[in-house]
Write an enzyme that holds these catalytic residues in place. Structure first.
Site, PDB file in Angstrom:
ATOM      1  N   ARG A  86      -7.550 -24.414 -23.303  1.00  0.00           N
ATOM      2  CA  ARG A  86      -7.260 -23.581 -22.132  1.00  0.00           C
ATOM      3  C   ARG A  86      -7.806 -22.186 -22.344  1.00  0.00           C
ATOM      4  NH1 ARG A  86      -1.910 -25.116 -19.983  1.00  0.00           N
ATOM      5  NH2 ARG A  86      -2.198 -27.335 -19.572  1.00  0.00           N
ATOM      6  N   SER A 114      -3.422 -27.142 -15.716  1.00  0.00           N
ATOM      7  CA  SER A 114      -2.087 -27.516 -15.269  1.00  0.00           C
ATOM      8  C   SER A 114      -1.501 -26.564 -14.237  1.00  0.00           C
ATOM      9  CB  SER A 114      -1.178 -27.638 -16.488  1.00  0.00           C
ATOM     10  OG  SER A 114       0.051 -28.194 -16.124  1.00  0.00           O
ATOM     11  N   HIS A 115      -0.411 -25.917 -14.593  1.00  0.00           N
ATOM     12  CA  HIS A 115       0.331 -25.073 -13.653  1.00  0.00           C
ATOM     13  C   HIS A 115      -0.145 -23.622 -13.674  1.00  0.00           C
ATOM     14  CE1 HIS A 115       1.842 -25.206 -17.671  1.00  0.00           C
ATOM     15  NE2 HIS A 115       2.304 -23.983 -17.502  1.00  0.00           N
ATOM     16  N   LYS A 155      -9.417 -31.355 -21.287  1.00  0.00           N
ATOM     17  CA  LYS A 155      -8.590 -32.181 -22.156  1.00  0.00           C
ATOM     18  C   LYS A 155      -9.236 -33.551 -22.314  1.00  0.00           C
ATOM     19  CE  LYS A 155      -4.546 -33.933 -20.674  1.00  0.00           C
ATOM     20  NZ  LYS A 155      -3.095 -34.130 -20.486  1.00  0.00           N
ATOM     21  N   ASP A 203       2.783 -29.534  -9.613  1.00  0.00           N
ATOM     22  CA  ASP A 203       1.971 -28.441 -10.159  1.00  0.00           C
ATOM     23  C   ASP A 203       0.477 -28.680  -9.916  1.00  0.00           C
ATOM     24  OD1 ASP A 203       1.493 -30.477 -11.978  1.00  0.00           O
ATOM     25  OD2 ASP A 203       1.297 -29.096 -13.669  1.00  0.00           O
ATOM     26  N   ASP A 240      -2.118 -29.881 -11.517  1.00  0.00           N
ATOM     27  CA  ASP A 240      -2.778 -31.163 -11.785  1.00  0.00           C
ATOM     28  C   ASP A 240      -1.878 -32.364 -11.506  1.00  0.00           C
ATOM     29  OD1 ASP A 240      -1.148 -30.467 -13.925  1.00  0.00           O
ATOM     30  OD2 ASP A 240      -2.335 -31.622 -15.355  1.00  0.00           O
ATOM     31  N   ASP A 243       1.131 -33.384 -12.657  1.00  0.00           N
ATOM     32  CA  ASP A 243       1.992 -34.096 -13.603  1.00  0.00           C
ATOM     33  C   ASP A 243       3.423 -33.555 -13.631  1.00  0.00           C
ATOM     34  OD1 ASP A 243       1.275 -31.784 -14.892  1.00  0.00           O
ATOM     35  OD2 ASP A 243       0.542 -32.747 -16.723  1.00  0.00           O
ATOM     36  N   ARG A 244       3.625 -32.345 -13.094  1.00  0.00           N
ATOM     37  CA  ARG A 244       4.990 -31.805 -13.091  1.00  0.00           C
ATOM     38  C   ARG A 244       5.654 -32.016 -11.734  1.00  0.00           C
ATOM     39  NH1 ARG A 244       5.295 -26.136 -16.442  1.00  0.00           N
ATOM     40  NH2 ARG A 244       4.247 -26.914 -18.300  1.00  0.00           N
ATOM     41  N   THR A 253       7.738 -30.843 -28.438  1.00  0.00           N
ATOM     42  CA  THR A 253       7.234 -30.504 -27.116  1.00  0.00           C
ATOM     43  C   THR A 253       5.800 -31.002 -26.949  1.00  0.00           C
ATOM     44  OG1 THR A 253       8.651 -28.587 -26.962  1.00  0.00           O
ATOM     45  CG2 THR A 253       6.638 -28.532 -25.659  1.00  0.00           C
ATOM     46  N   GLU A 278      10.538 -34.026 -20.199  1.00  0.00           N
ATOM     47  CA  GLU A 278      10.615 -32.705 -20.819  1.00  0.00           C
ATOM     48  C   GLU A 278      11.325 -31.762 -19.860  1.00  0.00           C
ATOM     49  OE1 GLU A 278       7.271 -31.442 -23.563  1.00  0.00           O
ATOM     50  OE2 GLU A 278       6.176 -32.249 -21.867  1.00  0.00           O
ATOM     51  N   GLU A 279      11.974 -30.761 -20.442  1.00  0.00           N
ATOM     52  CA  GLU A 279      12.681 -29.784 -19.616  1.00  0.00           C
ATOM     53  C   GLU A 279      11.728 -28.993 -18.725  1.00  0.00           C
ATOM     54  OE1 GLU A 279      11.811 -26.473 -20.361  1.00  0.00           O
ATOM     55  OE2 GLU A 279      10.587 -27.328 -21.973  1.00  0.00           O
ATOM     56  N   SER A 280      10.436 -28.997 -19.071  1.00  0.00           N
ATOM     57  CA  SER A 280       9.450 -28.193 -18.350  1.00  0.00           C
ATOM     58  C   SER A 280       8.943 -28.927 -17.104  1.00  0.00           C
ATOM     59  CB  SER A 280       8.293 -27.867 -19.281  1.00  0.00           C
ATOM     60  OG  SER A 280       7.789 -29.057 -19.882  1.00  0.00           O
ATOM     61  N   LYS A 311       2.860 -37.379 -17.923  1.00  0.00           N
ATOM     62  CA  LYS A 311       3.982 -37.207 -17.017  1.00  0.00           C
ATOM     63  C   LYS A 311       3.442 -37.304 -15.596  1.00  0.00           C
ATOM     64  CE  LYS A 311       3.747 -32.246 -17.921  1.00  0.00           C
ATOM     65  NZ  LYS A 311       3.597 -31.816 -19.309  1.00  0.00           N
TER      66      LYS A 311
END
Ligand code: G1P
Ligand code: ZN
Length: 542
Positions: free
Chosen positions: A21, A112-113, A125, A276, A278, A280-281, A343, A362-364, A375
Site C-alpha cells: 500500500r 481497501s477502505h 496484492k 468498503d 474493495d 470485503d468489509r 489480525t 474480524e472486529e474491523s 472477507k
C-alpha cells in the site's frame, strides 16, 4: 514482442497485512509498479501456461496498473488472464473467480477502505490458488526479490479495451474480459434463500445499501434491486468512481454516518448496510441498533443453519485476536472449534482449507466464510437479511435476544492515527517490558488475570507468528488489547481494543463508551498512550 527492461530496485516494497500500500505518486514512479509485479512473478513457480485473475476496486490508477500487469503476465508466460470488465473485481469476487476457474492466482488492485484519487492510496496484492491472500512465505519472498530486482519483462503491445467483454490476445496469451458480477451473484444465490429475502422485502421491509462510490455498486444493484426486488435507489452511491466521489469508503460509524442517521430516523429504512472500497468489509445497522462486527460474527454463527448454504451447520469459528469473544460463547454452545488468530484475513486461509472452520471474522468490519478466501461484505449483508427473514424479526430483536442468551460483550476500538513512529514503538516496547509484572495488579475494581504478547501457532502448518498484539486480560472476561496497524500509509496507527463482558441482561442497555469508561482509563494508565503520543483523544472511535 517481449521487452526486457533494466530497472533499479526500490527498498520500500514490503507487502503488509493486505499487500503493498502506497500513495499514488509513489506507485507512479518509474518502474515502481513494474518492479513489484515482476517481484511477485519471480517469487512464484509453475505458472507457465496457467491462468491469472486480475481486477481491482476501480480506484484512481487502477486501469493503468491493470494494463501493465496484463502485458507483464504475457511476458512471464501465463497462458491466460481473466480480467473484470472495466478493470473491476471486488476482492471477494476476485477470490471467487480464482477458485471457480481454478486459476493459478490473482492480482487484486486496491487499498481497501483508504481514500482514492491522484494523491491518495493505491495497492497491489497477490492471492494464491485457493483464492486467499498470499501467506507470509510468499510475501517475504516478494519483498526480498523487490530489493534486488534489476530487470522486468513486458509485452510490447497496445493497451487492451477493458470495457469490452470477450476474448483477446496479447503476445499469444489469451485475455478474457469477464462480467465481474455474474459469477459472484450466482454464488450468493446458492448460499442464501433469495426467495425468503425477496418475500421479506416485498412485505415492506425497506433496505438501504451504501456502496460508498466504490466497487460494490454494480454487485449490489444486481443482487438487491434486480434479483431481490428492492426498489430502484435502494443502493446508494452505486457507481464506482476513481476517487469514490470524495468518500472515505470505510463502512463504520464515522464514514457511513449519513446511512446510519437515515436508518435511525423515524421514517428511514428498516435496515442499512455499507461496504468498503474493495467490497470485503461491511457494516450492518437496523433501526435502533448498530451491530458491532464482533456481534455480527457471533450472531451469523448462531443462526447459520437458516441459510441454505450452511443448513448442515458450521464446522468451527475463527476470529482475529482483537475481535470480541462473543463468538466464543456460540462455539461453546454449538460444541464446535474456536480459533483465535492474528489480525489479517490470511491467517484464516489454512483453517478454512483444512475444514476446521466455516465462518470467520474480524472486529474491523470483516466477516466471511469458506465460500471464498477473503472477507465478504455483501455476503454478510445477505446473511443478515436471510436471518431476519428466517426468524421474522428485526435486527434489534435478533441482537437483543442474542445478548440475553449469551451475555453481551461491550466492545470498542480506539484508533490514534499518524502518531510519531518512534513514540508508538516506544509505547509498545515499554508495554512488553511490563507484561510480566501485570498479573495480579489491581486497577480500581479490575484485577489483571493475565498479560501477554499474542503469538499464534498455526494448527495446520505449524508456523508461528509472534508479537501480534499486547493483551491484558482482567478477571471476569474484560480485556484491553494494544497493537500497531500494519496497513497505515503515514506514521504509525495505534489501535486500542476494549472489551467488557456483561452476563446480566438488566445491564445490556448502557451506552458503549460509558460501559467501557473504566477500562479505557486503565488502558491509558498501563500504556501511557496519551503522554507518549501527545494525543488527548483517539482519531477514530468505532
Ligand atoms: C486492518 C484491520 C484488520 C484487517 C486489515 C485489512 O489492519 O485492523 O483487521 O484485516 O485492516 O483490511 P491493521 O491496519 O489493523 O493492521
Ligand atoms: Zn477492504
Amino acid at each position: 514482442m517481449i521487452k526486457t527492461v533494466a530497472t533499479t530496485p526500490y527498498q520500500d516494497q514490503k507487502p503488509g497485512t493486505s499487500g503493498l500500500r502506497k500513495k499514488v505518486p509513489v506507485f507512479a514512479q518509474e518502474n515502481y509498479a513494474e518492479n513489484f509485479i515482476q517481484s511477485i512473478f519471480d517469487s512464484l513457480e509453475g505458472f507457465d501456461g496457467k491462468t491469472l485473475v486480475i481486477g481491482g476496486d476501480g480506484r484512481y490508477y487502477n486501469r493503468e496498473v491493470i494494463q501493465k500487469a496484463i502485458k507483464m503476465a504475457a511476458a512471464a508466460g501465463f497462458g491466460k488472464v481473466m480480467v473484470g470488465q472495466g478493470g473491476i473485481l471486488s476482492t471477494p469476487a476476485a477470490s471467487n473467480v480464482i477458485r471457480k476457474y481454478k486459476a493459478f492466482g490473482g492480482i487484486v488492485l486496491s487499498a481497501s477502505h483508504n481514500p482514492g484519487g491522484p494523491t491518495e492510496d493505491f495497492g497491489i496484492k497477490y492471492n494464491i490458488g485457493n483464492g486467499g491472500p498470499a501467506p507470509e512465505k510468499i510475501t517475504d519472498a516478494i519483498f526480498a526479490r523487490s530489493k534486488v530486482i534489476d530487470t522486468y519483462k513486458i509485452a510490447d503491445a497496445a493497451d487492451l479495451d477493458l470495457d469490452k467483454i470477450g476474448t483477446f490476445k496479447v503476445e499469444g496469451m489469451a485475455v478474457e474480459v469477464i462480467d465481474p458480477v455474474s459469477d459472484y451473484a450466482e454464488l450468493m444465490e446458492e448460499l442464501f434463500d433469495f426467495g425468503a429475502i425477496r418475500a421479506l422485502i416485498a412485505s415492506g421491509v425497506r433496505i438501504a445499501i451504501d456502496s460508498m462510490g466504490a466497487v460494490t455498486g454494480p454487485y449490489a444493484k444486481e443482487i438487491f434491486e434486480n434479483r431481490l426486488g428492492a426498489p430502484e435507489g435502494s443502493v446508494r452511491n452505486a457507481t464506482p468512481l476513481p476517487d469514490f466521489g470524495g468518500h472515505h469508503p470505510d463502512p463504520n460509524l464515522v464514514h457511513a454516518k449519513e446511512l446510519y442517521d437515515d436508518v435511525m430516523s423515524k421514517d428511514g429504512p428498516h435496515f442499512g448496510a455499507a461496504s468498503d472500497g474493495d467490497g470485503d468489509r461491511n457494516m450492518v445497522v437496523g433501526k435502533g441498533m448498530f451491530v458491532t462486527p464482533s456481534d455480527s460474527l457471533a450472531i451469523i454463527a448462531a443462526n447459520a443453519k437458516l441459510a441454505p448454504g450452511y443448513a448442515k451447520g458450521i464446522a468451527g469459528i475463527a476470529r482475529s485476536m482483537p475481535t470480541s469473544a462473543a463468538a466464543d460463547r456460540v462455539a461453546e454452545k454449538l460444541k464446535i472449534g474456536m480459533y483465535e488468530t492474528p489480525t489479517g484475513w490470511k491467517f484464516f486461509g489454512n483453517l478454512l482449507d483444512a475444514g476446521k472452520v466455516t465462518v470467520c471474522g474480524e472486529e474491523s468490519f470483516g466477516t466471511g466464510s469458506d465460500h471464498v478466501r477473503e472477507k465478504d461484505g455483501l455476503w454478510a449483508v445477505l446473511f443478515w437479511l436471510n436471518i431476519m427473514a428466517g426468524r421474522n424479526e428485526s435486527v434489534a430483536e435478533i441482537v437483543r435476544k442474542h445478548w440475553a442468551e449469551y451475555g453481551r460483550n461491550y466492545y470498542s476500538r480506539h484508533d490514534y492515527e499518524e502518531v510519531d513512529s518512534d513514540a508508538a514503538n516506544g509505547m509498545m516496547t515499554a508495554l512488553r517490558d511490563k507484561l510480566a509484572s501485570l498479573p495480579g495488579q489491581t486497577f480500581g475494581a479490575l484485577k489483571v488475570a493475565a498479560a501477554d504478547d499474542f503469538a499464534y501457532h498455526d494448527p495446520v502448518d505449524g508456523s508461528v507468528s509472534k508479537n501480534q498484539g499486547i493483551r491484558v486480560l482482567f478477571q471476569g472476561g474484560s480485556r484491553v488489547v494494544f497493537r500497531l496497524s500494519g496497513t497505515g500509509t503515514s506514521g504509525a496507527t495505534i489501535r486500542v481494543y476494549v472489551e467488557r463482558y456483561e452476563p446480566d441482561a438488566a445491564k445490556h442497555g448502557i451506552d458503549t463508551q460509558e460501559a467501557l469508561a473504566d477500562l479505557i482509563a486503565v488502558a491509558d494508565e498501563i500504556s501511557e498512550l496519551k503522554k507518549r503520543s501527545g494525543r488527548n483523544a483517539p482519531t477514530v472511535i468505532t
